[in-house]
Motif scaffolding. Structure first.
Motif, mmCIF file in Angstrom:
data_model
loop_
_atom_site.group_PDB
_atom_site.id
_atom_site.type_symbol
_atom_site.label_atom_id
_atom_site.label_comp_id
_atom_site.label_asym_id
_atom_site.label_seq_id
_atom_site.Cartn_x
_atom_site.Cartn_y
_atom_site.Cartn_z
ATOM 1 N N ARG A 71 0.842 -1.189 0.000
ATOM 2 C CA ARG A 71 0.000 0.000 0.000
ATOM 3 C C ARG A 71 0.881 1.244 0.000
ATOM 4 N NH1 ARG A 71 -2.991 -3.141 -1.542
ATOM 5 N NH2 ARG A 71 -4.972 -3.852 -0.671
ATOM 6 N N HIS A 73 1.063 5.504 1.074
ATOM 7 C CA HIS A 73 0.502 6.637 1.787
ATOM 8 C C HIS A 73 0.472 7.856 0.867
ATOM 9 C CE1 HIS A 73 0.751 5.421 6.305
ATOM 10 N NE2 HIS A 73 0.242 4.470 5.558
ATOM 11 N N SER A 207 -2.034 -0.127 5.718
ATOM 12 C CA SER A 207 -3.173 0.652 5.235
ATOM 13 C C SER A 207 -2.682 1.625 4.168
ATOM 14 C CB SER A 207 -3.816 1.426 6.385
ATOM 15 O OG SER A 207 -2.874 2.314 6.969
#
Length: 232
Positions: A71, A73, A207
């Motif tokens: 993932r 950011h 995340s």
């Protein structure tokens, strides 16, 4: 994901580089007009935003780590494109600006300084972009590959800018674009060769965004960034 990712990444780098180098050439031709100042920002967006940044994340589509999702950011991702465009603008300015101080430098020194800045631009963008990556574990970089990637970027960018200064003819400009694209792609894959990931099954799942979730709108913006100067 197969060799098509590499081909698409390289083609993107060539398209961005050629458009940007063409804008640099037009800035020389229109230097006495008010509109001439707009060519250099468009060149920076084409080379830094498309040829460098978009190429990097297209290449990242082909990067995967068994045992973990990847993932990204948003903050470092946005910072990476700003760094690429800003430092590319600085490198182009050093090579093209009419300055009493810079004009006194020996022939070949200005492309060398501009190439150093451009090479660092590609490197800076790449490793800022890498800080955006999150995995279920840890990521390290081999210092030898980092230094090698910097060297590749600086040498090839210097050669490309030296060619661009006299790129009145299309075939020379195209040659410079292929050289500059080679610098970007070679730096990217050299840097990726030094990536070492340790997967920790006990770590929380990362995340953030998947590469495809922001790559599609970025690709649309990239087409617009190229279409504006081409139309102009």
């Amino acid at each position: 994901m197969g060799p098509w990712v590499f081909v698409l990444a390289y083609a993107t780098a060539v398209a961005g580089s050629y458009t940007g180098l063409s804008c640099i050439r037009r800035s020389h031709e229109d230097s006495g007009r008010n509109g001439g100042n707009w060519w250099l920002p468009m060149a920076s967006l084409a080379i830094g935003g498309v040829g460098i940044w978009l190429m990097h994340f297209i290449g990242m589509m082909g990067f995967s780590v068994p045992g973990t999702v990847i993932r990204y950011h948003l903050g470092p991702t946005v910072l990476s494109v700003l760094a690429a465009v800003a430092t590319t603008m600085l490198g182009i300015w050093i090579v093209t600006v009419r300055s009493a101080v810079l004009e006194r430098l020996p022939r070949g020194v200005r492309p060398g300084i501009g190439g150093l800045v451009m090479g660092l631009a590609v490197t800076l963008m790449h490793y800022i972009g890498m800080t955006a990556m999150r995995v279920q574990g840890t990521i390290d970089h081999d210092a030898r590959f980092v230094l090698l990637s910097v060297g590749i970027g600086v040498v090839a960018s210097t050669l490309a800018l030296a060619l661009a200064r006299s790129a009145e003819r299309v075939h020379i400009r195209l040659m410079a674009a292929f050289v500059m694209a080679s610098a970007v792609v070679a730096l990217h894959y050299t840097g990726m060769a030094g990536v070492h990931v340790v997967v920790d099954p006990g770590a929380p799942e990362p995340s953030g965004m998947s590469v495809l979730s922001f790559l599609f709108p970025a690709f649309i913006l990239g087409i617009i960034v190229l279409a504006v100067p081409i139309t102009a």
